[in-house]
Design an enzyme around this catalytic site. Structure first.
Site, mmCIF file in Angstrom:
data_model
loop_
_atom_site.group_PDB
_atom_site.id
_atom_site.type_symbol
_atom_site.label_atom_id
_atom_site.label_comp_id
_atom_site.label_asym_id
_atom_site.label_seq_id
_atom_site.Cartn_x
_atom_site.Cartn_y
_atom_site.Cartn_z
ATOM 1 N N ASP A 1 -18.775 100.118 -13.510
ATOM 2 C CA ASP A 1 -17.743 100.260 -12.472
ATOM 3 C C ASP A 1 -17.031 98.937 -12.176
ATOM 4 O O ASP A 1 -16.861 98.554 -11.011
ATOM 5 C CB ASP A 1 -18.356 100.783 -11.162
ATOM 6 C CG ASP A 1 -19.321 101.935 -11.372
ATOM 7 O OD1 ASP A 1 -19.131 102.699 -12.320
ATOM 8 O OD2 ASP A 1 -20.267 102.063 -10.565
ATOM 9 N N GLU B 1 -13.776 110.984 -10.209
ATOM 10 C CA GLU B 1 -14.129 109.824 -9.387
ATOM 11 C C GLU B 1 -13.394 108.590 -9.921
ATOM 12 O O GLU B 1 -12.539 108.689 -10.796
ATOM 13 C CB GLU B 1 -15.649 109.591 -9.436
ATOM 14 C CG GLU B 1 -16.176 109.339 -10.847
ATOM 15 C CD GLU B 1 -17.684 109.439 -10.947
ATOM 16 O OE1 GLU B 1 -18.322 109.944 -10.010
ATOM 17 O OE2 GLU B 1 -18.219 109.014 -11.985
#
Length: 330
Positions: free
Chosen positions: A42, A212
């Site tokens: 991420d 997401e």
């Protein structure tokens, strides 16, 4: 003389490295992927001053995700690790699952937004928090003493926050898991949100296929909205995008531009984008899983070139082992 010649012949058969007094150190020209060792995911890529920074999630079981590291580089090739820039001792309400940092500089302070605790409903404590520091490497301290968002709005789990600065200077938070994405207008001091003219605080902007990991940037007056699709533990994790004239959309999915290459790696997703200041040169910072790994947490951070065609559409990204070339900041 015979003994001396024999000794020289013997030494030449050994596999010692040969050094030359006139030889200069080998200059590393490409970063290679991953850009730094360790399991990290991420990644938020950003530029502060004359340095590139990457703020990733420490990729491990949730109960071990109690801190975050950061990495800096003057040229995208050589990276320095900054350990434990924030942890759960500095953020008392965060207990586990510290995820997906997003960082902005404002007024000489550095604000780090993060998800924590992986809450599953409104009764659990956690959500999206914010920490502050005087330097990009921290140490960061809890800014509010509580989460900034601790509830589900429009079905969006409060995770995977990105802070976008619009052309008028207004900051927005774009966030959400569980296949829902919201945008909200941040107060100037980042202590909360300002309602929109219709009285709502969280507007849903979910495009088709969204799961997401939202990210937004501007190019040639257009808003590019990007997100991750698929499951993060699987090989088909990927990135798609849409383009609109406003940060509120409407966002119609264009295509997938980052995904696995069975010859290189799987699970390429949850990314960010860096533009070289003053240039139409772009890099995509993302995580992926080596072909040798099956553990969902075994993810590593990589950088590759991102390009556009003559219509302004993003070309499919080629994921590589070589990574990107040296790009010092001027």
């Amino acid at each position: 003389m015979m003994i001396q010649k024999a000794l020289i012949l013997f030494l030449t058969t050994l596999s010692f490295p040969v050094f030359s007094q006139s030889s200069a150190p080998v200059k590393k020209e490409t970063a290679g992927n991953p850009v730094f060792p360790g399991w990290y995911a991420d990644p938020e890529g950003i530029i502060f001053g004359k340095e590139y920074w990457i703020y990733p999630t420490y990729s491990a079981p949730y109960n071990q995700q109690v801190f975050m590291d950061a990495f800096s580089s003057p040229d995208l090739v050589n990276w320095t690790k900054h350990s434990r820039i924030v942890d759960t001792t500095a953020v008392k309400w965060a207990k586990r699952a510290m995820w997906a940092p997003a960082v902005v500089e404002k007024g000489g302070k550095y604000f780090l937004f993060f998800g924590a605790n992986d809450i599953q409903n409104d009764q659990q404590k956690g959500g999206i928090g914010v920490a502050v520091a005087d330097r990009p490497e921290g140490p960061f301290r809890d800014y509010l003493g509580k989460p900034l968002i601790d509830r589900f709005h429009n079905g969006a789990q409060p995770i995977d926050q990105f802070v976008f600065k619009d052309k008028d200077g207004q900051y927005y938070m774009i966030y959400g898991g569980w296949r829902h994405c919201n945008i909200a207008k941040l107060k100037d001091d980042f202590t909360g949100f300002v309602p929109f003219p219709d009285g709502t605080v969280f507007k849903e902007i979910t495009p088709k296929g969204y799961v997401e990991g939202p990210f937004m940037f501007m190019r040639n007056g257009k808003y590019y909205f990007m997100w991750s699709e698929g499951g993060w533990t699987g090989p088909n994790y990927s990135v798609a995008y849409a383009v609109a004239d406003s940060p509120f959309g409407p966002f119609e999915r264009v295509d997938k531009i980052l995904q696995q290459d069975p010859k290189v790696a799987t699970g390429a997703g949850h990314h960010s984008v860096i533009q070289v200041p003053g240039k139409d040169r772009w890099y995509i910072v993302y995580h992926r899983r080596p072909l040798t790994e099956t553990d969902g947490n075994h993810r590593e951070t990589c950088i590759d070139v991102m390009e556009f065609d003559e219509k302004g559409l993003i070309k499919p990204v080629k994921i590589t082992f070589e990574g990107v070339k040296r790009e010092p900041l001027r």
